[in-house]
Enzyme design. Structure first.
Site, PDB file in Angstrom:
ATOM      1  CE1 TYR A   1      -3.605   9.912   0.461  1.00 38.22           C
ATOM      2  CE2 TYR A   1      -3.569  11.427   2.322  1.00 38.22           C
ATOM      3  CZ  TYR A   1      -3.607  10.140   1.818  1.00 38.22           C
ATOM      4  OH  TYR A   1      -3.645   9.076   2.692  1.00 38.22           O
TER       5      TYR A   1
ATOM      6  CG  ASP B   1      -8.756  10.411   6.562  1.00 34.86           C
ATOM      7  OD1 ASP B   1      -7.532  10.513   6.354  1.00 34.86           O
ATOM      8  OD2 ASP B   1      -9.425   9.416   6.230  1.00 34.86           O
TER       9      ASP B   1
ATOM     10  CG  HIS C   1      -7.297   6.670   5.270  1.00 30.91           C
ATOM     11  ND1 HIS C   1      -6.773   7.932   5.407  1.00 30.91           N
ATOM     12  CD2 HIS C   1      -6.255   5.865   4.946  1.00 30.91           C
ATOM     13  CE1 HIS C   1      -5.464   7.895   5.198  1.00 30.91           C
ATOM     14  NE2 HIS C   1      -5.121   6.657   4.907  1.00 30.91           N
TER      15      HIS C   1
ATOM     16  CD  GLU D   1      -5.092   6.002   1.680  1.00 37.91           C
ATOM     17  OE1 GLU D   1      -5.286   4.844   2.081  1.00 37.91           O
ATOM     18  OE2 GLU D   1      -3.994   6.559   1.746  1.00 37.91           O
TER      19      GLU D   1
ATOM     20  CG  HIS E   1       0.326   6.154  -0.794  1.00 40.48           C
ATOM     21  ND1 HIS E   1      -0.849   6.668  -1.301  1.00 40.48           N
ATOM     22  CD2 HIS E   1       0.015   5.631   0.419  1.00 40.48           C
ATOM     23  CE1 HIS E   1      -1.834   6.455  -0.441  1.00 40.48           C
ATOM     24  NE2 HIS E   1      -1.344   5.822   0.614  1.00 40.48           N
TER      25      HIS E   1
ATOM     26  CG  HIS F   1      -1.737   1.198   1.452  1.00 38.00           C
ATOM     27  ND1 HIS F   1      -3.109   1.226   1.292  1.00 38.00           N
ATOM     28  CD2 HIS F   1      -1.389   2.450   1.846  1.00 38.00           C
ATOM     29  CE1 HIS F   1      -3.558   2.441   1.559  1.00 38.00           C
ATOM     30  NE2 HIS F   1      -2.530   3.205   1.906  1.00 38.00           N
ATOM     31  CD  GLU F   2       1.883   3.526   3.738  1.00 34.07           C
ATOM     32  OE1 GLU F   2       2.144   4.607   3.193  1.00 34.07           O
ATOM     33  OE2 GLU F   2       0.846   3.340   4.378  1.00 34.07           O
TER      34      GLU F   2
END
Lengths: 88, 368
Positions: B180, B262, B267, B189, B169, B165-166
Protein backbone atom coordinates in the site's frame (compact mmCIF):
# COMPACT_ATOMS: atom_id res chain seq x y z
CA UNK A 1 1.18 25.94 22.92
CA UNK A 2 0.68 25.52 19.18
CA UNK A 3 -0.93 22.29 18.03
CA UNK A 4 -1.27 21.39 14.38
CA UNK A 5 -2.94 18.33 12.90
CA UNK A 6 -2.47 17.18 9.33
CA UNK A 7 -4.58 14.33 8.01
CA UNK A 8 -4.00 12.38 4.79
CA UNK A 9 -5.38 9.23 3.22
CA UNK A 10 -8.92 8.07 3.75
CA UNK A 11 -11.30 6.64 1.18
CA UNK A 12 -11.59 10.07 -0.43
CA UNK A 13 -7.87 10.75 -0.32
CA UNK A 14 -8.57 14.37 0.57
CA UNK A 15 -6.08 15.98 2.95
CA UNK A 16 -6.99 18.22 5.89
CA UNK A 17 -4.83 20.52 8.00
CA UNK A 18 -5.74 22.69 10.98
CA UNK A 19 -3.87 24.39 13.80
CA UNK A 20 -4.70 26.18 17.04
CA UNK A 21 -2.93 28.00 19.81
CA UNK A 22 -4.02 27.05 23.29
CA UNK A 23 -3.33 30.53 24.67
CA UNK A 24 -6.52 32.30 25.65
CA UNK A 25 -8.81 29.38 24.85
CA UNK A 26 -11.38 28.23 27.36
CA UNK A 27 -10.34 24.61 26.70
CA UNK A 28 -6.64 25.51 26.55
CA UNK A 29 -5.66 23.65 29.71
CA UNK A 30 -7.42 20.47 28.56
CA UNK A 31 -5.79 20.65 25.12
CA UNK A 32 -2.35 21.15 26.65
CA UNK A 33 -2.91 18.17 28.94
CA UNK A 34 -3.88 16.03 25.92
CA UNK A 35 -0.93 17.31 23.91
CA UNK A 36 1.52 16.45 26.68
CA UNK A 37 0.02 12.98 26.92
CA UNK A 38 0.22 12.47 23.16
CA UNK A 39 3.83 13.68 23.07
CA UNK A 40 4.75 11.30 25.89
CA UNK A 41 3.28 8.24 24.20
CA UNK A 42 5.81 6.15 22.32
CA UNK A 43 4.13 3.98 19.71
CA UNK A 44 6.10 0.76 19.47
CA UNK A 45 5.31 -0.07 15.90
CA UNK A 46 5.12 3.17 14.02
CA UNK A 47 2.16 4.78 12.39
CA UNK A 48 0.98 2.08 10.06
CA UNK A 49 -2.60 2.27 9.08
CA UNK A 50 -4.94 0.16 7.03
CA UNK A 51 -6.20 0.55 3.45
CA UNK A 52 -8.23 3.75 3.27
CA UNK A 53 -7.48 4.57 6.90
CA UNK A 54 -6.66 8.15 7.89
CA UNK A 55 -3.06 8.97 8.72
CA UNK A 56 -2.41 11.84 11.13
CA UNK A 57 0.58 14.02 11.91
CA UNK A 58 0.20 15.88 15.20
CA UNK A 59 2.74 18.66 15.65
CA UNK A 60 3.10 20.08 19.15
CA UNK A 61 5.36 23.11 19.44
CA UNK A 62 7.31 22.01 16.39
CA UNK A 63 7.65 18.32 17.23
CA UNK A 64 5.64 15.79 15.26
CA UNK A 65 3.96 12.54 16.30
CA UNK A 66 2.34 10.25 13.73
CA UNK A 67 -0.61 7.96 14.20
CA UNK A 68 -3.11 6.16 11.99
CA UNK A 69 -6.63 4.81 12.20
CA UNK A 70 -7.90 2.62 13.71
CA UNK A 71 -5.13 2.59 16.30
CA UNK A 72 -5.42 6.00 17.93
CA UNK A 73 -5.13 6.26 21.69
CA UNK A 74 -8.01 8.04 23.45
CA UNK A 75 -5.79 11.11 23.90
CA UNK A 76 -4.77 11.15 20.23
CA UNK A 77 -8.40 10.75 19.18
CA UNK A 78 -9.65 13.58 21.38
CA UNK A 79 -6.86 15.92 20.32
CA UNK A 80 -7.30 15.19 16.61
CA UNK A 81 -11.04 15.76 16.87
CA UNK A 82 -10.56 19.00 18.81
CA UNK A 83 -8.07 20.47 16.34
CA UNK A 84 -9.43 19.13 13.08
CA UNK A 85 -13.10 19.35 13.98
CA UNK A 86 -14.67 17.90 10.87
CA UNK A 87 -15.41 14.19 10.83
CA UNK A 88 -12.06 13.09 12.20
CA UNK B 1 11.11 3.22 18.07
CA UNK B 2 10.47 6.55 19.69
CA UNK B 3 7.59 8.92 19.50
CA UNK B 4 9.16 11.06 16.83
CA UNK B 5 9.32 8.61 14.01
CA UNK B 6 8.62 10.96 11.13
CA UNK B 7 12.14 10.64 9.80
CA UNK B 8 11.48 7.02 8.85
CA UNK B 9 8.97 6.85 6.00
CA UNK B 10 6.30 4.16 6.29
CA UNK B 11 7.53 2.23 3.26
CA UNK B 12 10.97 1.93 4.79
CA UNK B 13 9.45 0.56 7.98
CA UNK B 14 7.51 -1.92 5.90
CA UNK B 15 10.69 -3.12 4.23
CA UNK B 16 12.42 -3.42 7.59
CA UNK B 17 9.56 -5.46 8.94
CA UNK B 18 9.69 -7.76 5.95
CA UNK B 19 13.42 -8.26 6.29
CA UNK B 20 13.29 -8.94 9.99
CA UNK B 21 10.25 -11.13 10.32
CA UNK B 22 10.02 -13.58 7.41
CA UNK B 23 8.80 -16.53 9.45
CA UNK B 24 6.62 -15.23 12.22
CA UNK B 25 4.39 -18.00 13.40
CA UNK B 26 0.69 -17.67 13.95
CA UNK B 27 1.37 -17.74 17.67
CA UNK B 28 3.81 -14.89 17.36
CA UNK B 29 1.29 -12.95 15.31
CA UNK B 30 -1.31 -13.49 18.01
CA UNK B 31 1.04 -12.40 20.77
CA UNK B 32 2.21 -9.35 18.91
CA UNK B 33 -1.30 -8.34 18.04
CA UNK B 34 -2.42 -8.83 21.59
CA UNK B 35 0.47 -6.80 22.93
CA UNK B 36 0.07 -3.98 20.51
CA UNK B 37 -3.73 -3.80 20.46
CA UNK B 38 -4.09 -4.24 16.70
CA UNK B 39 -1.35 -1.75 16.06
CA UNK B 40 0.80 -4.15 14.11
CA UNK B 41 -1.88 -5.91 12.16
CA UNK B 42 -1.51 -4.24 8.81
CA UNK B 43 2.21 -4.61 8.76
CA UNK B 44 1.97 -8.25 9.74
CA UNK B 45 -0.59 -8.80 7.06
CA UNK B 46 1.75 -7.33 4.50
CA UNK B 47 4.64 -9.42 5.71
CA UNK B 48 2.95 -12.72 6.23
CA UNK B 49 0.03 -12.73 3.90
CA UNK B 50 -3.41 -13.31 5.28
CA UNK B 51 -4.53 -15.58 8.00
CA UNK B 52 -5.63 -18.82 6.39
CA UNK B 53 -9.19 -19.64 7.25
CA UNK B 54 -10.69 -23.04 7.89
CA UNK B 55 -10.57 -25.61 5.11
CA UNK B 56 -13.70 -27.16 3.75
CA UNK B 57 -16.27 -26.70 1.06
CA UNK B 58 -17.21 -23.05 0.96
CA UNK B 59 -20.89 -22.25 0.93
CA UNK B 60 -22.62 -20.41 -1.90
CA UNK B 61 -24.33 -18.18 0.65
CA UNK B 62 -22.61 -15.46 2.64
CA UNK B 63 -22.21 -15.38 6.41
CA UNK B 64 -22.86 -11.74 7.23
CA UNK B 65 -22.74 -9.91 10.53
CA UNK B 66 -23.40 -6.21 10.99
CA UNK B 67 -22.30 -4.64 14.26
CA UNK B 68 -23.08 -1.22 15.71
CA UNK B 69 -20.03 0.64 17.04
CA UNK B 70 -22.44 3.11 18.64
CA UNK B 71 -20.21 6.06 17.81
CA UNK B 72 -17.17 4.68 19.63
CA UNK B 73 -13.96 3.27 18.18
CA UNK B 74 -14.10 -0.18 19.75
CA UNK B 75 -14.52 -2.85 17.08
CA UNK B 76 -16.60 -4.65 16.13
CA UNK B 77 -19.25 -3.27 18.52
CA UNK B 78 -22.59 -4.88 19.31
CA UNK B 79 -24.11 -7.37 16.84
CA UNK B 80 -27.33 -5.98 15.39
CA UNK B 81 -28.00 -8.20 12.35
CA UNK B 82 -26.77 -11.66 11.47
CA UNK B 83 -27.20 -13.78 8.36
CA UNK B 84 -30.86 -14.41 7.63
CA UNK B 85 -32.12 -12.07 10.35
CA UNK B 86 -35.02 -9.79 9.51
CA UNK B 87 -34.16 -6.24 8.50
CA UNK B 88 -33.23 -3.77 11.20
CA UNK B 89 -35.06 -0.49 11.80
CA UNK B 90 -31.71 1.14 11.09
CA UNK B 91 -31.31 1.75 7.35
CA UNK B 92 -27.54 2.01 7.73
CA UNK B 93 -27.43 -1.53 9.11
CA UNK B 94 -29.54 -2.80 6.21
CA UNK B 95 -27.47 -1.02 3.58
CA UNK B 96 -24.29 -2.54 4.99
CA UNK B 97 -25.93 -5.99 5.07
CA UNK B 98 -27.15 -5.65 1.49
CA UNK B 99 -23.81 -4.30 0.29
CA UNK B 100 -21.97 -7.24 1.81
CA UNK B 101 -24.44 -9.50 0.02
CA UNK B 102 -24.02 -7.71 -3.32
CA UNK B 103 -20.27 -8.03 -3.06
CA UNK B 104 -20.43 -11.73 -2.14
CA UNK B 105 -22.88 -12.38 -4.97
CA UNK B 106 -20.83 -10.60 -7.63
CA UNK B 107 -17.59 -12.36 -6.74
CA UNK B 108 -19.37 -15.72 -6.65
CA UNK B 109 -21.50 -15.42 -9.79
CA UNK B 110 -19.06 -13.52 -11.97
CA UNK B 111 -15.78 -15.13 -10.88
CA UNK B 112 -16.65 -18.26 -8.88
CA UNK B 113 -15.00 -16.80 -5.80
CA UNK B 114 -16.34 -17.76 -2.38
CA UNK B 115 -16.09 -14.62 -0.29
CA UNK B 116 -13.04 -12.47 0.37
CA UNK B 117 -10.56 -15.27 0.92
CA UNK B 118 -12.03 -17.65 -1.64
CA UNK B 119 -12.91 -20.01 1.21
CA UNK B 120 -16.12 -18.58 2.63
CA UNK B 121 -14.71 -16.02 5.05
CA UNK B 122 -17.54 -14.57 7.18
CA UNK B 123 -18.22 -10.93 6.28
CA UNK B 124 -18.30 -8.46 9.15
CA UNK B 125 -19.17 -4.79 8.99
CA UNK B 126 -19.28 -2.25 11.79
CA UNK B 127 -21.44 0.83 11.26
CA UNK B 128 -21.74 4.12 13.18
CA UNK B 129 -18.00 4.22 13.86
CA UNK B 130 -17.16 7.34 15.88
CA UNK B 131 -19.12 10.58 15.57
CA UNK B 132 -19.66 12.11 12.15
CA UNK B 133 -16.69 10.16 10.88
CA UNK B 134 -15.85 10.95 7.25
CA UNK B 135 -14.45 7.63 6.21
CA UNK B 136 -14.77 3.89 5.66
CA UNK B 137 -11.96 1.36 5.75
CA UNK B 138 -10.98 -2.31 5.81
CA UNK B 139 -8.93 -3.10 8.94
CA UNK B 140 -7.53 -6.36 7.66
CA UNK B 141 -10.41 -8.40 9.06
CA UNK B 142 -13.62 -6.44 8.66
CA UNK B 143 -15.24 -3.33 7.23
CA UNK B 144 -15.74 -0.12 9.19
CA UNK B 145 -18.16 2.66 8.19
CA UNK B 146 -18.52 6.21 9.45
CA UNK B 147 -21.77 8.15 9.29
CA UNK B 148 -20.19 11.15 7.58
CA UNK B 149 -20.48 14.59 9.13
CA UNK B 150 -23.50 15.54 7.01
CA UNK B 151 -21.74 18.69 5.89
CA UNK B 152 -19.27 17.22 3.39
CA UNK B 153 -20.05 13.51 3.42
CA UNK B 154 -23.19 11.50 4.04
CA UNK B 155 -23.31 7.93 5.38
CA UNK B 156 -20.55 5.81 3.87
CA UNK B 157 -22.89 2.82 3.51
CA UNK B 158 -24.90 4.67 0.83
CA UNK B 159 -22.86 3.79 -2.30
CA UNK B 160 -22.62 0.04 -2.90
CA UNK B 161 -19.37 0.64 -4.77
CA UNK B 162 -17.82 1.96 -1.53
CA UNK B 163 -18.75 -1.29 0.21
CA UNK B 164 -17.39 -3.28 -2.72
CA UNK B 165 -14.24 -1.16 -2.72
CA UNK B 166 -13.51 -1.87 0.93
CA UNK B 167 -14.17 -5.60 0.69
CA UNK B 168 -11.97 -5.78 -2.39
CA UNK B 169 -9.11 -4.54 -0.21
CA UNK B 170 -9.70 -7.82 1.58
CA UNK B 171 -9.60 -9.79 -1.68
CA UNK B 172 -6.34 -8.08 -2.61
CA UNK B 173 -4.94 -8.85 0.83
CA UNK B 174 -5.68 -12.55 0.25
CA UNK B 175 -4.29 -12.60 -3.31
CA UNK B 176 -1.77 -10.20 -4.88
CA UNK B 177 -1.31 -8.42 -1.52
CA UNK B 178 -0.10 -5.27 -3.28
CA UNK B 179 2.02 -3.03 -1.05
CA UNK B 180 0.00 0.00 0.00
CA UNK B 181 2.53 2.55 -1.15
CA UNK B 182 3.44 4.28 -4.41
CA UNK B 183 2.45 2.59 -7.68
CA UNK B 184 1.67 -0.78 -6.08
CA UNK B 185 -0.52 1.11 -3.60
CA UNK B 186 -2.25 2.99 -6.41
CA UNK B 187 -2.86 -0.39 -8.06
CA UNK B 188 -4.28 -1.69 -4.78
CA UNK B 189 -6.62 1.32 -4.70
CA UNK B 190 -7.49 1.00 -8.38
CA UNK B 191 -8.37 -2.68 -8.08
CA UNK B 192 -10.77 -1.73 -5.29
CA UNK B 193 -12.33 0.98 -7.44
CA UNK B 194 -12.59 -1.37 -10.44
CA UNK B 195 -14.34 -4.16 -8.54
CA UNK B 196 -16.34 -1.68 -6.47
CA UNK B 197 -17.73 -0.28 -9.71
CA UNK B 198 -18.22 -3.76 -11.18
CA UNK B 199 -20.17 -4.84 -8.09
CA UNK B 200 -22.45 -1.84 -8.57
CA UNK B 201 -22.83 -2.59 -12.29
CA UNK B 202 -23.53 -6.29 -11.69
CA UNK B 203 -26.04 -5.49 -8.94
CA UNK B 204 -27.89 -2.95 -11.10
CA UNK B 205 -27.57 -5.03 -14.27
CA UNK B 206 -25.85 -2.18 -16.08
CA UNK B 207 -23.93 -2.57 -19.30
CA UNK B 208 -20.68 -0.75 -19.94
CA UNK B 209 -22.63 2.01 -21.68
CA UNK B 210 -25.19 2.34 -18.89
CA UNK B 211 -22.70 2.46 -16.01
CA UNK B 212 -21.77 5.82 -14.48
CA UNK B 213 -18.15 4.73 -13.82
CA UNK B 214 -18.19 6.86 -10.65
CA UNK B 215 -16.86 5.93 -7.23
CA UNK B 216 -18.86 7.31 -4.32
CA UNK B 217 -21.85 8.69 -6.19
CA UNK B 218 -24.42 9.78 -3.59
CA UNK B 219 -21.84 10.21 -0.85
CA UNK B 220 -21.32 13.97 -1.07
CA UNK B 221 -23.60 16.10 1.09
CA UNK B 222 -26.11 18.46 -0.51
CA UNK B 223 -24.41 21.70 -1.45
CA UNK B 224 -21.03 20.15 -2.21
CA UNK B 225 -20.14 20.79 -5.82
CA UNK B 226 -19.44 17.35 -7.23
CA UNK B 227 -21.12 14.13 -8.23
CA UNK B 228 -18.75 11.57 -6.67
CA UNK B 229 -15.22 11.12 -5.33
CA UNK B 230 -13.63 9.62 -8.41
CA UNK B 231 -14.48 9.15 -12.06
CA UNK B 232 -13.00 6.22 -13.93
CA UNK B 233 -14.35 7.62 -17.18
CA UNK B 234 -12.93 11.11 -16.69
CA UNK B 235 -10.44 11.16 -13.82
CA UNK B 236 -10.10 14.64 -12.33
CA UNK B 237 -13.73 15.66 -12.90
CA UNK B 238 -15.58 14.12 -9.93
CA UNK B 239 -15.70 17.28 -7.80
CA UNK B 240 -14.57 20.90 -7.71
CA UNK B 241 -15.64 22.51 -4.48
CA UNK B 242 -14.44 25.27 -2.12
CA UNK B 243 -14.40 22.86 0.85
CA UNK B 244 -13.00 19.81 -0.92
CA UNK B 245 -10.78 21.37 -3.54
CA UNK B 246 -10.65 19.90 -7.01
CA UNK B 247 -10.50 16.20 -7.86
CA UNK B 248 -6.71 15.70 -8.30
CA UNK B 249 -6.78 12.43 -10.23
CA UNK B 250 -4.79 12.11 -13.45
CA UNK B 251 -6.05 9.81 -16.20
CA UNK B 252 -2.70 9.32 -17.89
CA UNK B 253 0.98 9.07 -16.95
CA UNK B 254 1.50 12.64 -18.16
CA UNK B 255 -0.32 13.75 -15.02
CA UNK B 256 1.33 11.30 -12.60
CA UNK B 257 1.69 12.93 -9.17
CA UNK B 258 4.78 12.37 -7.03
CA UNK B 259 3.97 13.03 -3.37
CA UNK B 260 4.80 11.74 0.09
CA UNK B 261 1.21 12.30 1.24
CA UNK B 262 -1.42 9.55 1.17
CA UNK B 263 1.14 6.72 1.03
CA UNK B 264 2.62 8.23 -2.08
CA UNK B 265 -0.62 9.36 -3.66
CA UNK B 266 -2.38 6.01 -3.75
CA UNK B 267 -5.80 7.69 -4.08
CA UNK B 268 -4.51 10.08 -6.73
CA UNK B 269 -2.54 7.99 -9.19
CA UNK B 270 -5.11 5.18 -9.06
CA UNK B 271 -6.86 7.32 -11.68
CA UNK B 272 -4.42 6.04 -14.30
CA UNK B 273 -5.11 2.28 -14.02
CA UNK B 274 -8.78 3.12 -13.34
CA UNK B 275 -8.98 4.88 -16.68
CA UNK B 276 -7.14 2.05 -18.44
CA UNK B 277 -9.80 -0.35 -17.17
CA UNK B 278 -12.59 1.95 -18.32
CA UNK B 279 -11.02 2.20 -21.79
CA UNK B 280 -10.69 -1.58 -22.02
CA UNK B 281 -14.25 -2.20 -20.83
CA UNK B 282 -15.77 0.28 -23.24
CA UNK B 283 -13.67 -1.02 -26.13
CA UNK B 284 -14.94 -4.56 -25.49
CA UNK B 285 -18.51 -3.42 -24.78
CA UNK B 286 -21.27 -5.50 -23.18
CA UNK B 287 -21.05 -6.13 -19.46
CA UNK B 288 -17.80 -4.90 -17.97
CA UNK B 289 -17.64 -7.64 -15.34
CA UNK B 290 -17.45 -10.29 -18.04
CA UNK B 291 -14.34 -10.02 -20.23
CA UNK B 292 -12.65 -6.88 -18.89
CA UNK B 293 -13.44 -7.79 -15.29
CA UNK B 294 -12.31 -11.37 -15.84
CA UNK B 295 -8.95 -10.20 -17.17
CA UNK B 296 -8.46 -7.96 -14.12
CA UNK B 297 -9.63 -10.73 -11.78
CA UNK B 298 -7.24 -13.23 -13.37
CA UNK B 299 -4.44 -10.69 -12.98
CA UNK B 300 -5.21 -10.05 -9.31
CA UNK B 301 -5.54 -13.70 -8.36
CA UNK B 302 -3.23 -15.40 -10.86
CA UNK B 303 -0.09 -15.31 -8.74
CA UNK B 304 2.22 -13.55 -11.19
CA UNK B 305 2.14 -10.11 -9.57
CA UNK B 306 4.85 -9.15 -7.12
CA UNK B 307 3.61 -7.31 -4.02
CA UNK B 308 5.61 -4.31 -5.20
CA UNK B 309 4.25 -4.43 -8.77
CA UNK B 310 4.46 -1.18 -10.70
CA UNK B 311 2.00 0.02 -13.35
CA UNK B 312 4.03 -1.53 -16.19
CA UNK B 313 4.22 -4.86 -14.34
CA UNK B 314 0.48 -4.86 -13.79
CA UNK B 315 -0.14 -3.91 -17.43
CA UNK B 316 2.05 -6.77 -18.60
CA UNK B 317 0.20 -9.15 -16.29
CA UNK B 318 -3.17 -8.04 -17.69
CA UNK B 319 -1.89 -8.67 -21.21
CA UNK B 320 -0.67 -12.12 -20.19
CA UNK B 321 -4.02 -12.81 -18.51
CA UNK B 322 -5.96 -11.71 -21.62
CA UNK B 323 -3.79 -13.95 -23.80
CA UNK B 324 -4.11 -16.91 -21.45
CA UNK B 325 -7.90 -16.72 -21.30
CA UNK B 326 -8.88 -15.40 -24.75
CA UNK B 327 -5.85 -16.02 -26.97
CA UNK B 328 -4.31 -13.45 -29.27
CA UNK B 329 -7.61 -11.87 -30.21
CA UNK B 330 -9.37 -8.57 -29.78
CA UNK B 331 -9.18 -8.78 -25.98
CA UNK B 332 -5.37 -8.75 -25.96
CA UNK B 333 -5.28 -5.97 -28.54
CA UNK B 334 -7.75 -3.93 -26.49
CA UNK B 335 -5.71 -4.40 -23.32
CA UNK B 336 -2.54 -3.21 -25.02
CA UNK B 337 -4.36 -0.28 -26.61
CA UNK B 338 -5.94 0.79 -23.30
CA UNK B 339 -2.62 0.90 -21.48
CA UNK B 340 -1.06 2.74 -24.39
CA UNK B 341 -3.79 5.38 -24.19
CA UNK B 342 -2.95 6.13 -20.55
CA UNK B 343 0.77 6.22 -21.27
CA UNK B 344 1.79 2.93 -19.68
CA UNK B 345 3.99 0.95 -22.04
CA UNK B 346 3.57 -2.79 -21.86
CA UNK B 347 6.94 -4.50 -22.33
CA UNK B 348 7.29 -6.25 -25.71
CA UNK B 349 5.57 -9.61 -25.77
CA UNK B 350 3.21 -8.48 -23.07
CA UNK B 351 4.46 -11.00 -20.57
CA UNK B 352 7.27 -9.32 -18.69
CA UNK B 353 5.73 -10.35 -15.42
CA UNK B 354 7.19 -13.61 -14.23
CA UNK B 355 4.95 -16.60 -14.55
CA UNK B 356 4.73 -19.13 -11.82
CA UNK B 357 2.47 -21.29 -9.80
CA UNK B 358 -0.83 -19.50 -9.26
CA UNK B 359 -0.94 -17.89 -5.87
CA UNK B 360 -4.42 -19.10 -5.30
CA UNK B 361 -6.85 -21.46 -6.94
CA UNK B 362 -10.57 -20.92 -6.50
CA UNK B 363 -11.70 -22.31 -3.19
CA UNK B 364 -8.22 -22.73 -1.81
CA UNK B 365 -6.59 -20.41 0.68
CA UNK B 366 -3.41 -18.72 -0.31
CA UNK B 367 -0.14 -20.22 0.83
CA UNK B 368 1.40 -17.74 3.25
Amino acid sequence: MRIEVSRSGGFAGIGRRAALDTAGRADGARLEELAREVAAQAPRSGAHGVPDGFHYEITIDGRTVECADPHLTPAQRELVQAVLGEGA
Amino acid sequence: MGVFCTIVPPHVLDRLARAQDPDLSTAARRTLEHDARERTRRRLTTVLGPTVSAQGTASDTPQRTVDDAKHHDTLPGRKVRGEGDKPSKDVTVNRAYDGLGATFETYLKAYGRHSIDGAGLPLIASVHYLQGYNNAFWNGEQMVFGDGDGRIFLDFTIPVDVIGHELTHGVTQYTANLDYFGQSGALNESVSDVFGSLIKQYTLGQSTEQADWLIGAGLLAPGVNGHALRSMKEPGTAYDDPQLGKDPQPGTMAGYVSTSQDNGGVHVNSGIPNHAFYLLATALGGNAWEQAGQIWYDTLTGGSLATGAQFADFAAATAAAAKARYGEGEQLAAVLHAWGQVGVQVPAGGSAAPTGVPRQQPGQPQQA
